[in-house]
Design a protein around this motif. Structure first.
Motif, mmCIF file in Angstrom:
data_model
loop_
_atom_site.group_PDB
_atom_site.id
_atom_site.type_symbol
_atom_site.label_atom_id
_atom_site.label_comp_id
_atom_site.label_asym_id
_atom_site.label_seq_id
_atom_site.Cartn_x
_atom_site.Cartn_y
_atom_site.Cartn_z
ATOM 1 N N GLY A 134 22.801 3.865 12.910
ATOM 2 C CA GLY A 134 22.598 4.190 11.503
ATOM 3 C C GLY A 134 23.584 5.172 10.919
ATOM 4 N N GLY A 135 24.437 5.757 11.773
ATOM 5 C CA GLY A 135 25.397 6.726 11.270
ATOM 6 C C GLY A 135 26.436 6.108 10.360
ATOM 7 N N ARG A 136 26.896 6.876 9.407
ATOM 8 C CA ARG A 136 27.878 6.382 8.445
ATOM 9 C C ARG A 136 29.283 6.265 9.042
ATOM 10 N N LYS A 143 28.815 -1.506 15.782
ATOM 11 C CA LYS A 143 27.354 -1.544 15.722
ATOM 12 C C LYS A 143 26.843 -2.924 16.110
ATOM 13 N N ALA A 144 27.521 -3.967 15.644
ATOM 14 C CA ALA A 144 27.117 -5.327 15.986
ATOM 15 C C ALA A 144 27.241 -5.565 17.487
ATOM 16 N N LEU A 166 21.691 -6.398 9.585
ATOM 17 C CA LEU A 166 21.141 -5.266 8.840
ATOM 18 C C LEU A 166 21.864 -3.969 9.164
ATOM 19 N N VAL A 167 22.144 -3.729 10.442
ATOM 20 C CA VAL A 167 22.808 -2.459 10.790
ATOM 21 C C VAL A 167 24.261 -2.445 10.325
ATOM 22 N N ARG A 173 20.475 3.095 4.246
ATOM 23 C CA ARG A 173 19.078 3.086 4.672
ATOM 24 C C ARG A 173 18.963 3.371 6.169
ATOM 25 N N ARG A 174 17.856 3.973 6.583
ATOM 26 C CA ARG A 174 17.630 4.268 7.985
ATOM 27 C C ARG A 174 17.321 2.985 8.746
ATOM 28 N N VAL A 175 17.741 2.945 10.003
ATOM 29 C CA VAL A 175 17.576 1.739 10.803
ATOM 30 C C VAL A 175 16.113 1.336 10.911
ATOM 31 N N ARG A 176 15.245 2.306 11.174
ATOM 32 C CA ARG A 176 13.832 1.956 11.326
ATOM 33 C C ARG A 176 13.243 1.396 10.031
#
Length: 263
Positions: A134-136, A143-144, A166-167, A173-176
């Motif tokens: 989730g980090g910018r 991430k994938a 999504l990630v 937005r936060r991952v959760r």
């Protein structure tokens, strides 16, 4: 969310229900379109501009995506663009929802809700993993790749596509939060609700069936169960459906008894 967006989401979901040939490739293209539209303020603005004729917005979809994507994908994108959306951001969210629904339709045999829930639990229990996803600062391909490694052999292809997409396009937005929203969309597409069950030990098949039947009678819908093993429950169950909590645990009864004695 504006009323226009609510109606647009409904119409777009109906278009998916009526579409033929929706498979994982269509879902993959829809997620790619989300990234393309979100990455261009000019394109997202033009496609969500309610002052422009719907036919013009649909024609723009064909011009941008027609030569690269399958006809089913383009048709769904055109249908989405023809709707009235309250804002460009909500239009992008609507496309993302459409992509999640398409991935759900692509394979009705797998427990996408359960797999998303389990991955969400994994993320919640590992702060470093949540930061990595989730980090910018992390790049989308990295991430994938991380998602692919984590889910390889542990989740279905639709779930892996949803999480990876999504990630890569979290939009702050936060991952959760992303995973919870996706889980809710999947459940809605399958006309079911999600119940999170807290129990001291795993439920056997008969117990799950009885609980699902009881919840179906209460809520009038099919129920998907996500179980969390929680020793503090002691015995019995605590069930949460959205904001509704049904606490039939021994720990809750003991707490209630202590309050009665003290009070």
């Amino acid at each position: 969310m504006g009323s226009a967006t609510t109606q647009a989401r409904t119409a777009t979901a109906e278009a998916l229900t009526n579409a033929s040939g929706v498979d994982l490739d269509v879902a993959r293209e829809l997620f790619a379109a989300v990234g393309a539209v979100n990455g261009s303020a000019q394109l997202s603005g033009a496609l969500s501009d309610s002052s422009a004729p719907a036919a013009a917005r649909a024609a723009l979809v064909t011009a941008v995506f027609g030569s690269a994507y399958r006809e089913t994908t383009v048709s769904l994108l055109r249908r989405a663009a023809e709707q009235r959306w309250s804002t460009a951001a909500e239009f992008v969210d609507g496309l993302e929802e459409l992509a999640v629904r398409a991935a759900t339709v692509a394979d009705a045999s797998v427990d996408i809700e359960g797999e998303l829930f389990q991955f969400s639990r994994t993320v919640a229990s590992n702060g470093e993993l949540e930061l990595a996803l989730g980090g910018r600062l992390g790049d989308a391909s990295g991430k994938a790749s991380l998602v692919s490694t984590l889910l390889d052999g542990r989740a279905s292809a639709p779930t892996a596509l949803i999480v990876s997409s999504l990630v890569q396009n979290a939009r702050g937005r936060r991952v959760r939060s992303l995973l919870r929203r996706a889980e809710s969309i999947v459940a809605d597409q399958r006309s079911s609700i999600v119940a999170t069950v807290y129990a001291a030990a795993p439920l056997n098949g008969a117990q799950q069936t009885r609980l699902q039947n009881a919840l179906r009678a209460r809520y009038g819908s099919a129920v998907s169960l996500n179980t969390v093993i929680d020793p503090t429950v002691v015995g019995g169950l605590r069930v949460q459906v959205a904001d509704d909590v049904i606490d039939a645990s021994v720990s809750a009864r003991l707490a209630d008894l202590r309050q009665r004695i003290a009070g």
